[in-house]
Design an enzyme around this catalytic site. Sequence first.
Site, mmCIF file in Angstrom:
data_model
loop_
_atom_site.group_PDB
_atom_site.id
_atom_site.type_symbol
_atom_site.label_atom_id
_atom_site.label_comp_id
_atom_site.label_asym_id
_atom_site.label_seq_id
_atom_site.Cartn_x
_atom_site.Cartn_y
_atom_site.Cartn_z
ATOM 1 C CB CYS A 141 40.572 38.303 33.345
ATOM 2 S SG CYS A 141 38.630 37.940 33.475
ATOM 3 C CB SER A 200 30.569 39.090 29.581
ATOM 4 O OG SER A 200 30.796 40.454 29.919
ATOM 5 N N GLY A 284 41.843 40.880 46.021
ATOM 6 C CA GLY A 284 41.249 42.084 45.409
ATOM 7 C C GLY A 284 39.845 41.915 45.071
#
Length: 542
Positions: A141, A200, A284
């Site tokens: 993502c 990140s 998920g």
Amino acid sequence: MAFSTGFATALVSGSKVETTLLFNPTSCCSSSTPSSFLKGQRISLFCKPNRSDKRIQRGVRCEAVSAPDVSSISALEQLKTSAADRYTKERSSIVVIGLSIHTTPVEMREKLAIPEAEWPRAIGELCGLNHIEEAAVLSTCNRMEIYVVALSQHRGVKEVTEWMSKTSGIPVSELCEHRFLLYNNDATQHLFEVSAGLDSLVLGEGQILAQVKQVVKVGQGVVGFGRNISGLFKHAITVGKRVRTETNIAAGAVSVSSAAVELALMKLPESSNVTARMLVIGAGKMGKLVIKHLVAKGCTKMVVVNRSEERVAAIREELKGVEIIYKPLSEMLTSAAEADVVFTSTASETPLFLKEHVVDLPPADPAVGGLRLFVDISVPRNVGSCITDVETARVYNVDNLKEVVAANKEDRLRKAMEAKAIIGEESKQFEAWRDSLETVPTIKKLRAYAERIRTAELEKCLSKMGDDISKKTRRAVDDLSRGIMNKLLHGPMQHLRCDGSDSRTLDETLENMHALNRMFGLETDTSLFEQKIRAKIEQTQK
């Protein structure tokens, strides 16, 4: 095609000068033999053309060299002949062509996203490009990064960028504005930082390590996920684990899912944090983490929409004491109408919510300000940006999480510095491993050369000893010859290894390799180049 043997040709046309230099130490070459061209280089210089032509010879014996008909030569043949020296003298480069949350808006990243099931196909297509030997795709993502082993850095980057443009529909010029390019050690260090969670949005988050592991899992057995790229990603997993163990950087770290929950609670009135009606779409990995973080914040009731009930039931069993109500996808809009906050985290490649779906929904509870929050952590996005036009709705996506992350980042900067020291150390180890691959063909050829001599001399010895010698004697003589060969090879083999365990530099190791190549006529460079060309030809013929 003809080749000259140590000649120079000069062609003068008024103010046009074409000079061709071609050197070939062998007296006779065949244009059909790939290795014959490896010994030649051709250089042409052009000025403004004129009409009159005259051939002039000066200084050295001259001979015309016929130029190949470019139109009749395939792209692969041009690859084989145009820059042979570079491909044989320089090793292939590891390159990363990437677009991440730091450089690229989500609107572009979602077009580039490649579902996990499509990674093997993407690797196959990338390795089908003329200058790409190996490839891997890391699509999450927050990032879309393609790692390749390229025969030529410039041509490889160009081909991959064009491939990305073709698959996403984004013009090459636009991709170039947002992409980043890293080569060799910089590319290695980048992946190690990614795996460690240093690159990140959420510093130190653990989900990216699982995603790097998935690249290796999916790549196993895929043609094109070769030794260099596979080794790089496996080492990145080791680095990610080591950083988290030795620096404790993940302690207290937020994930994308937890940041999404924090963002939603920041936007709600504090008094309604526990009472707001929560809807989670998708059960998920990401959806499950959202549910867990909601529970950790005191939420005791929520609705979960998913394709099947099985995963929701498993989460309900794990989180006993929390009321988790399952709804099928067919009831998604009805469930959204009854929710104050909607979290979306599905793999859908098309939006689940558009303006026409939301505009007629009743307003959210007055206790939360009458505004329905859509927190979308999916890429591609599940919630269309057009919903921002709806007065009673607010939309947040992964790019909006920076607001939450900024508040948590300072705490872990010190640990990040410690992590970078580990990454620097591990990068050197990986480069030493990759350097050692340079000498593997020479090691194999030298051992094979010695083995041929050993077996030939062994046969001579045994034939002189007669047919009546015992098996025990035959085995003893064979063992003796092997022992002598191994002891003689031990020194040269040690000087061909460069694994970072001693002070020997790569330059010294490569000097030793070239010396052995010359002494024993192993011609490793030429054979390596021919192997690369042959592999590319076989790929195109499949």
